[in-house]
Design a protein around this motif. Structure first.
Motif, short mmCIF file in Angstrom:
data_model
loop_
_atom_site.label_atom_id
_atom_site.label_comp_id
_atom_site.label_asym_id
_atom_site.label_seq_id
_atom_site.Cartn_x
_atom_site.Cartn_y
_atom_site.Cartn_z
N CYS A 135 15.37 9.48 32.28
CA CYS A 135 13.94 9.26 32.38
C CYS A 135 13.29 9.17 30.99
O CYS A 135 12.34 8.39 30.80
CB CYS A 135 13.29 10.39 33.19
N ALA A 136 13.80 9.94 30.03
CA ALA A 136 13.28 9.83 28.66
C ALA A 136 13.61 8.47 28.07
O ALA A 136 12.76 7.85 27.40
CB ALA A 136 13.87 10.95 27.81
N LEU A 147 7.62 12.16 34.77
CA LEU A 147 8.04 13.05 35.82
C LEU A 147 7.06 14.19 36.10
O LEU A 147 7.06 14.77 37.18
CB LEU A 147 9.41 13.68 35.48
N TRP A 148 6.22 14.51 35.13
CA TRP A 148 5.48 15.77 35.20
C TRP A 148 3.99 15.60 35.48
O TRP A 148 3.25 16.57 35.45
CB TRP A 148 5.66 16.55 33.89
N ARG A 189 8.56 7.52 42.75
CA ARG A 189 9.81 6.87 42.34
C ARG A 189 11.02 7.70 42.73
O ARG A 189 10.95 8.91 42.93
CB ARG A 189 9.80 6.65 40.83
N ALA A 190 12.18 7.02 42.78
CA ALA A 190 13.43 7.68 43.13
C ALA A 190 13.76 8.80 42.15
O ALA A 190 14.29 9.85 42.54
CB ALA A 190 14.56 6.66 43.16
N TRP A 242 16.68 5.79 45.83
CA TRP A 242 16.08 4.45 45.71
C TRP A 242 16.10 3.73 47.05
O TRP A 242 15.11 3.12 47.45
CB TRP A 242 16.83 3.64 44.65
N ILE A 243 17.21 3.81 47.78
CA ILE A 243 17.32 3.14 49.07
C ILE A 243 16.39 3.80 50.10
O ILE A 243 15.69 3.12 50.85
CB ILE A 243 18.78 3.15 49.56
#
Length: 294
Positions: A58-59, A65-66, A183-184, A239-240
């Motif tokens: 993610c970075a 995320l937060w 998001r996933a 994701w799916i």
């Protein structure tokens, strides 16, 4: 808003095939690694490692995320259910075979099919799809027969079934709460992050301790479980789930017992019994019926 599709396409099916085949192999890997690494230590290493990988991912991708988005309560609930699922899986490995545990674990689509349409009417299954789930469930019930005669551990079967229920309930939470719009990566961080915090406490309560003296095969198994078992394939699954009908996706996961049966026989020498083969026939036919369009 995340775009959603009404049916699984070829790309999604290909991803699901890869994930489910790997998850079947992973159950055998966990079982084979038990003499080297205690079960909850395996789980701890898996989710702590996956959490670190997800944060780095993610970075690198600059995925937030937060931020506050109203998902904290639902995310913590999903994380708790997810953690309980894997407590049951890893402890259950002590009491039953890898192939048997995997078959019972994949009763999770039944929970999804029963509960999800209560909130999401478009996830309701038609008669042919219910027939498919019924066939799959019948196969699982047939595989349970020997636990009642003492030939297999009832404790192992109950832990396996509980793990399946926790998986199904996690999917319901992901699709019926504020988590359905994120998001996933955020879906996954709630689950593996909570597990990375809680499972060390479970390991401590069971008297398991971590050591750096594991043999190379033990370290390799921990790495495979973290990188592929809890980061890569789970990110694909999230994701799916966020883009396709959860009832169809969950039913497709019945393929994993086929993989577990194959690898359990090839690697651990576990018997391929008639009961298990009948159960797998029901599972395979059930997948076809659930995912067949009208």
């Amino acid at each position: 808003m995340i775009p959603r599709r009404e049916h699984l396409d070829t790309f999604a099916i290909s991803l699901l095939l890869g994930c489910c085949m790997f998850w079947g192999f992973q159950q055998v890997l966990i079982k084979a690694t038990l003499p080297l690494v205690p079960p909850m230590i395996q789980a701890c290493a898996r989710f702590v490692g996956a959490t670190v990988l997800l944060l780095l991912w993610c970075a690198w991708r600059r995925i937030p995320l937060w931020q506050r988005d109203g998902t904290l309560g639902a995310g913590l609930l999903a994380g708790l259910l997810f953690a309980l699922e894997f407590v049951c899986i890893y402890v259950g490995m002590l009491y039953t075979s890898a192939s048997r545990l995997t078959i019972l674990l994949y009763t999770s689509p039944l929970w999804v099919a029963l509960l999800l349409p209560v909130w999401l009417k478009h996830e309701r299954l038609h008669a042919g799809q219910w027939l498919g789930l019924g066939l799959a469930f019948a196969g699982v019930a047939f595989a349970l027969r020997d636990s009642l005669t003492g030939a297999s551990s009832l404790q192992g079967d109950l832990l396996s079934l509980t793990a399946g229920a926790m998986w199904g309930l996690t999917t319901v939470v992901l699709r019926t709460t504020a988590l359905a719009r994120v998001r996933a990566e955020k879906l996954l961080i709630y689950q593996i992050g909570v597990s990375a915090l809680l499972l060390p406490l479970v390991a401590w309560g069971l008297g398991e301790t971590f050591t750096a003296d594991y043999p190379p095969l033990g370290w390799l198994a921990l790495g495979v479980q973290a990188v592929f078992g809890a980061f890569f394939t789970f990110l694909i699954w999230m994701w799916i789930i966020s883009r396709y009908p959860a009832t169809q996706v969950s039913a497709f996961a019945f393929l994993s017992p086929l993989s577990a049966l194959l690898f359990g026989a090839l690697w651990l020498g576990e018997p391929v019994t008639v009961d298990l083969m009948i159960a797998l026939v029901g599972v395979a036919l059930g997948i076809y019926l659930v995912n067949r369009r009208r």
